[in-house]
Design a protein around this motif. Structure first.
Motif, PDB file in Angstrom:
ATOM      1  N   ARG A 155      -1.698   5.966  -6.765  1.00 44.83           N
ATOM      2  CA  ARG A 155      -1.986   6.512  -5.435  1.00 44.83           C
ATOM      3  C   ARG A 155      -3.478   6.668  -5.156  1.00 44.83           C
ATOM      4  NH1 ARG A 155       0.759  12.334  -6.195  1.00 44.83           N
ATOM      5  NH2 ARG A 155       2.478  10.910  -5.761  1.00 44.83           N
ATOM      6  N   HIS A 156      -4.299   6.718  -6.223  1.00 42.24           N
ATOM      7  CA  HIS A 156      -5.739   6.900  -6.023  1.00 42.24           C
ATOM      8  C   HIS A 156      -6.527   5.592  -6.127  1.00 42.24           C
ATOM      9  CE1 HIS A 156      -5.158  11.173  -5.962  1.00 42.24           C
ATOM     10  NE2 HIS A 156      -4.611  11.162  -7.159  1.00 42.24           N
ATOM     11  N   VAL A 157      -5.826   4.458  -6.271  1.00 42.88           N
ATOM     12  CA  VAL A 157      -6.522   3.169  -6.336  1.00 42.88           C
ATOM     13  C   VAL A 157      -7.027   2.813  -4.938  1.00 42.88           C
ATOM     14  CG1 VAL A 157      -6.283   0.705  -6.783  1.00 42.88           C
ATOM     15  CG2 VAL A 157      -5.152   2.362  -8.276  1.00 42.88           C
ATOM     16  N   PRO A 158      -8.340   2.578  -4.762  1.00 44.50           N
ATOM     17  CA  PRO A 158      -8.859   2.203  -3.441  1.00 44.50           C
ATOM     18  C   PRO A 158      -8.323   0.834  -3.021  1.00 44.50           C
ATOM     19  CG  PRO A 158     -10.622   2.893  -4.927  1.00 44.50           C
ATOM     20  CD  PRO A 158      -9.406   2.705  -5.764  1.00 44.50           C
ATOM     21  N   ILE A 159      -8.017   0.699  -1.735  1.00 48.99           N
ATOM     22  CA  ILE A 159      -7.487  -0.559  -1.201  1.00 48.99           C
ATOM     23  C   ILE A 159      -8.386  -1.037  -0.072  1.00 48.99           C
ATOM     24  CG2 ILE A 159      -5.541  -1.681  -0.041  1.00 48.99           C
ATOM     25  CD1 ILE A 159      -3.715   0.450  -1.291  1.00 48.99           C
ATOM     26  N   ILE A 160      -8.783  -2.326  -0.148  1.00 45.38           N
ATOM     27  CA  ILE A 160      -9.468  -2.982   0.966  1.00 45.38           C
ATOM     28  C   ILE A 160      -8.551  -4.097   1.465  1.00 45.38           C
ATOM     29  CG2 ILE A 160     -11.440  -4.373   1.680  1.00 45.38           C
ATOM     30  CD1 ILE A 160     -13.166  -2.931  -0.301  1.00 45.38           C
ATOM     31  N   PHE A 161      -8.142  -3.991   2.719  1.00 45.83           N
ATOM     32  CA  PHE A 161      -7.295  -5.017   3.308  1.00 45.83           C
ATOM     33  C   PHE A 161      -8.145  -6.190   3.787  1.00 45.83           C
ATOM     34  CE2 PHE A 161      -4.001  -1.634   4.156  1.00 45.83           C
ATOM     35  CZ  PHE A 161      -3.049  -2.196   3.318  1.00 45.83           C
ATOM     36  N   LEU A 162      -7.654  -7.394   3.520  1.00 44.54           N
ATOM     37  CA  LEU A 162      -8.288  -8.626   3.995  1.00 44.54           C
ATOM     38  C   LEU A 162      -7.269  -9.371   4.859  1.00 44.54           C
ATOM     39  CD1 LEU A 162      -9.841  -9.829   0.602  1.00 44.54           C
ATOM     40  CD2 LEU A 162     -10.933  -8.423   2.355  1.00 44.54           C
ATOM     41  N   THR A 163      -7.657  -9.781   6.046  1.00 47.67           N
ATOM     42  CA  THR A 163      -6.720 -10.476   6.925  1.00 47.67           C
ATOM     43  C   THR A 163      -7.446 -11.521   7.756  1.00 47.67           C
ATOM     44  OG1 THR A 163      -5.061 -10.199   8.662  1.00 47.67           O
ATOM     45  CG2 THR A 163      -6.994  -8.752   8.749  1.00 47.67           C
ATOM     46  N   ALA A 194       0.828  -1.210   0.000  1.00 46.81           N
ATOM     47  CA  ALA A 194       0.000   0.000   0.000  1.00 46.81           C
ATOM     48  C   ALA A 194       0.861   1.259   0.000  1.00 46.81           C
ATOM     49  CB  ALA A 194      -0.923  -0.012   1.221  1.00 46.81           C
ATOM     50  N   GLU A 195       1.952   1.241   0.745  1.00 45.14           N
ATOM     51  CA  GLU A 195       2.844   2.407   0.779  1.00 45.14           C
ATOM     52  C   GLU A 195       3.480   2.652  -0.580  1.00 45.14           C
ATOM     53  OE1 GLU A 195       5.539   1.616   3.941  1.00 45.14           O
ATOM     54  OE2 GLU A 195       4.041   1.902   5.529  1.00 45.14           O
ATOM     55  N   PHE A 196       3.887   1.574  -1.272  1.00 41.33           N
ATOM     56  CA  PHE A 196       4.425   1.728  -2.623  1.00 41.33           C
ATOM     57  C   PHE A 196       3.367   2.297  -3.574  1.00 41.33           C
ATOM     58  CE2 PHE A 196       7.876  -1.282  -1.455  1.00 41.33           C
ATOM     59  CZ  PHE A 196       8.950  -0.562  -1.971  1.00 41.33           C
ATOM     60  N   MET A 197       2.139   1.793  -3.449  1.00 38.53           N
ATOM     61  CA  MET A 197       1.063   2.284  -4.311  1.00 38.53           C
ATOM     62  C   MET A 197       0.797   3.765  -4.070  1.00 38.53           C
ATOM     63  SD  MET A 197      -1.574  -0.963  -4.106  1.00 38.53           S
ATOM     64  CE  MET A 197      -2.891  -0.110  -4.998  1.00 38.53           C
ATOM     65  N   ARG A 198       0.789   4.174  -2.826  1.00 39.76           N
ATOM     66  CA  ARG A 198       0.537   5.585  -2.513  1.00 39.76           C
ATOM     67  C   ARG A 198       1.685   6.482  -2.964  1.00 39.76           C
ATOM     68  NH1 ARG A 198      -3.608   4.146  -2.875  1.00 39.76           N
ATOM     69  NH2 ARG A 198      -5.198   3.713  -1.324  1.00 39.76           N
ATOM     70  N   GLY A 199       2.848   5.925  -3.152  1.00 41.99           N
ATOM     71  CA  GLY A 199       3.989   6.728  -3.573  1.00 41.99           C
ATOM     72  C   GLY A 199       4.079   6.936  -5.066  1.00 41.99           C
ATOM     73  N   SER A 200       3.235   6.265  -5.843  1.00 42.63           N
ATOM     74  CA  SER A 200       3.272   6.397  -7.304  1.00 42.63           C
ATOM     75  C   SER A 200       2.071   7.209  -7.796  1.00 42.63           C
ATOM     76  CB  SER A 200       3.249   5.017  -7.962  1.00 42.63           C
ATOM     77  OG  SER A 200       3.065   5.128  -9.362  1.00 42.63           O
TER      78      SER A 200
END
Length: 381
Positions: A77-85, A67-73
Motif C-alpha cells: 500500500r505504500h509503494v509509490p505509483i506513477i501512471f503512464l498513458t 493500483a486498487e489491489f496494491m493499496r488494499g495490501s
C-alpha cells in the motif's frame, strides 16, 4: 556500499518496457518486468520495490485496478505509483489516477529528463529507507547487548562481590591482627565502592533501555530529606547539613529514587564544597503544583565544568575524588528527576556558592518523558 534499488515496470507492450529500461538504466537500479496486473502482483509478493511505473491501458486488469489491489495490501500500500498513458489528456482520468493512489500521472510522449528526475527522488528515498532499516537493526542489537550486560551486572557480578564484602566483614570481626584488619578494611571499602559502581551502571542501563520503573506513593519530602541529612551526621553528633522547609511538602513520588538523588547531591556538596560554611538543604512547598529542593554549599564550579556537569562518564581535572567514580552520579540523578517529569539545574556564580535545584510536580505524571536535548544523547553505552 551501493545498494540495488528495484523498480517495477508494468506494461503489456514489450517495446514500451524496453524503451523504459534504456531510459533509466544505471548500475544501482534493477527493473522488474510485468506484462499484466496479475504478474505485477506476483512480483510485489517477492520483492521490495521503490517505485511502480504502471501503464493505464492494459487488457484484463488495467492500471487503476492494479493500483486498487496494491493499496488494499499492507505489503504494497505504500509503494509509490506513477501512471503512464498514451491516451489524450483527460481531467477525469487524471483525477481517477490520483484517487487510485498515484503520486503522479504522465502522458506519453513524456520528457525523459522529467521521468529520470522523478525516479531519482524515489530511488533516494529507498536508499534512506534501507539505511534507516540498517540503523534500526544496529540499535536493536545494541539493546540486546545492553540487556545482556544488565543481566551480568545484576547476577554474575553482584553475587561474588557480595561474598567478598561479607568475607572482609568477618575478617574485621574475628581477627585481632592489625595488618589483617587493615587489609580487610581496604577490601571492604573497595568492595563497597565497586558495589556502588555496579548500582550506577545498572541504573544507567535501565535509563537508556527505558526499563526504569518507579513506585510512586504519597510521601513528605521534608521527612525524606531529614533521613538523608541524618545519615551524613558525624559520629560525634556534629551536624554538617542544615535542613529547612516551608509550605506543604507532600506529594506523589518514588521515595527510594528521590532518596538516591538527594543523597548524591548532599554527598557531592560535602565532598566538593569548601569548609567555609555548612551545607543547607531547603524544601519549598509553597507552590500549589510543585515542590522545590535546593542544596547549597560554599565553593564554585568552573564554567567549563558546568557546561557538561550532567553528562555521563563526566571526568574532569577538577574532581576531588581522585577519579574513583564513574562520573555517572549527576547524570543518573538528573534522569531520575526527569523520570518524575521534573527538572534539575545548577547555579554556581561569583557569590562563591553552588546551588543544585530540583523542581518536582506535586502529582505523579504517568506517561513517557520528553526526550533530552540531542547534546545529552551523543554517546553509546
Amino acid at each position: 556500499m551501493s545498494r540495488t534499488v528495484k523498480i517495477l515496470v508494468v506494461d503489456d507492450i514489450e517495446q514500451n518496457i524496453v524503451a523504459l529500461e534504456a531510459l533509466v538504466a544505471r548500475p544501482d537500479l534493477e527493473l522488474l518486468r510485468a506484462y499484466s496486473g496479475a504478474e505485477a502482483l506476483e512480483l510485489l509478493l517477492d520483492n521490495d520495490v521503490a517505485l511502480a511505473l504502471v501503464d493505464v491501458q492494459m487488457p484484463g486488469m488495467d492500471g487503476f485496478e492494479l493500483a486498487e489491489f496494491m493499496r488494499g495490501s499492507p505489503r504494497t500500500r505504500h509503494v509509490p505509483i506513477i501512471f503512464l498513458t498514451a491516451t489524450d489528456r483527460n481531467t477525469h482520468r487524471t483525477f481517477r489516477g490520483y484517487e487510485a493512489g498515484a503520486v503522479d500521472f504522465l502522458y506519453k510522449p513524456f520528457d525523459p529528463h522529467i521521468l529520470r528526475s522523478k525516479i531519482e527522488v524515489f530511488v533516494q528515498l529507498q536508499h534512506q529507507k534501507l539505511q534507516l532499516a540498517e540503523q534500526l537493526d544496529t540499535m536493536t542489537q545494541l539493546l540486546r547487548t545492553n540487556e545482556m550486560f544488565v543481566a551480568v551486572l545484576g547476577h554474575d557480578l553482584r553475587n561474588p562481590l557480595s561474598a567478598i564484602v561479607n568475607t572482609a566483614e568477618v575478617l574485621l570481626q574475628v581477627s585481632a591482627e592489625p595488618r589483617v584488619k587493615t587489609a580487610a578494611a581496604r577490601i571492604r571499602n573497595s568492595g563497597g565502592r565497586m558495589s556502588r559502581m555496579v548500582d550506577q551502571l545498572l541504573d544507567i542501563a535501565r535509563v537508556r533501555s527505558g526499563r526504569l520503573e518507579l513506585s510512586p506513593e504519597r510521601i513528605d519530602l521534608t521527612v525524606l530529606c531529614e533521613h538523608i541529612v541524618e545519615e551524613f551526621e558525624l559520629p560525634e553528633g556534629e551536624r554538617r547539613v542544615e535542613l529547612a522547609y516551608t509550605g506543604d511538602t507532600f506529594g506523589e513520588w518514588d521515595a527510594d529514587r528521590l532518596s538516591q538523588v538527594v543523597s548524591n547531591l548532599v554527598g557531592n556538596a560535602l565532598q566538593h564544597g569548601t569548609a567555609d560554611e555548612g551545607i543547607s538543604v531547603k524544601v519549598d512547598g509553597t507552590d500549589a503544583d510543585s515542590v522545590k529542593i535546593a542544596i547549597r554549599n560554599a565553593g564554585t564550579i568552573p564554567a567549563e565544568v558546568q557546561a557538561n556537569i550532567f553528562q555521563p562518564f563526566n571526568f574532569t581535572k577538577f574532581r576531588r575524588d581522585g577519579g574513583k567514580g564513574l562520573g555517572l552520579g549527576l547524570y543518573i540523578a538528573k534522569e531520575l528527576v526527569r523520570s518524575h517529569h521534573g527538572e534539575m539545574s545548577v547555579c554556581s556564580d561569583t557569590t562563591g556558592h553552588t546551588v543544585f535545584t530540583i523542581h518536582l510536580p506535586r502529582h505523579f505524571v504517568h506517561g513517557p518523558v520528553d526526550e533530552p536535548a540531542q547534546a545529552e544523547k551523543q554517546w553509546v553505552f
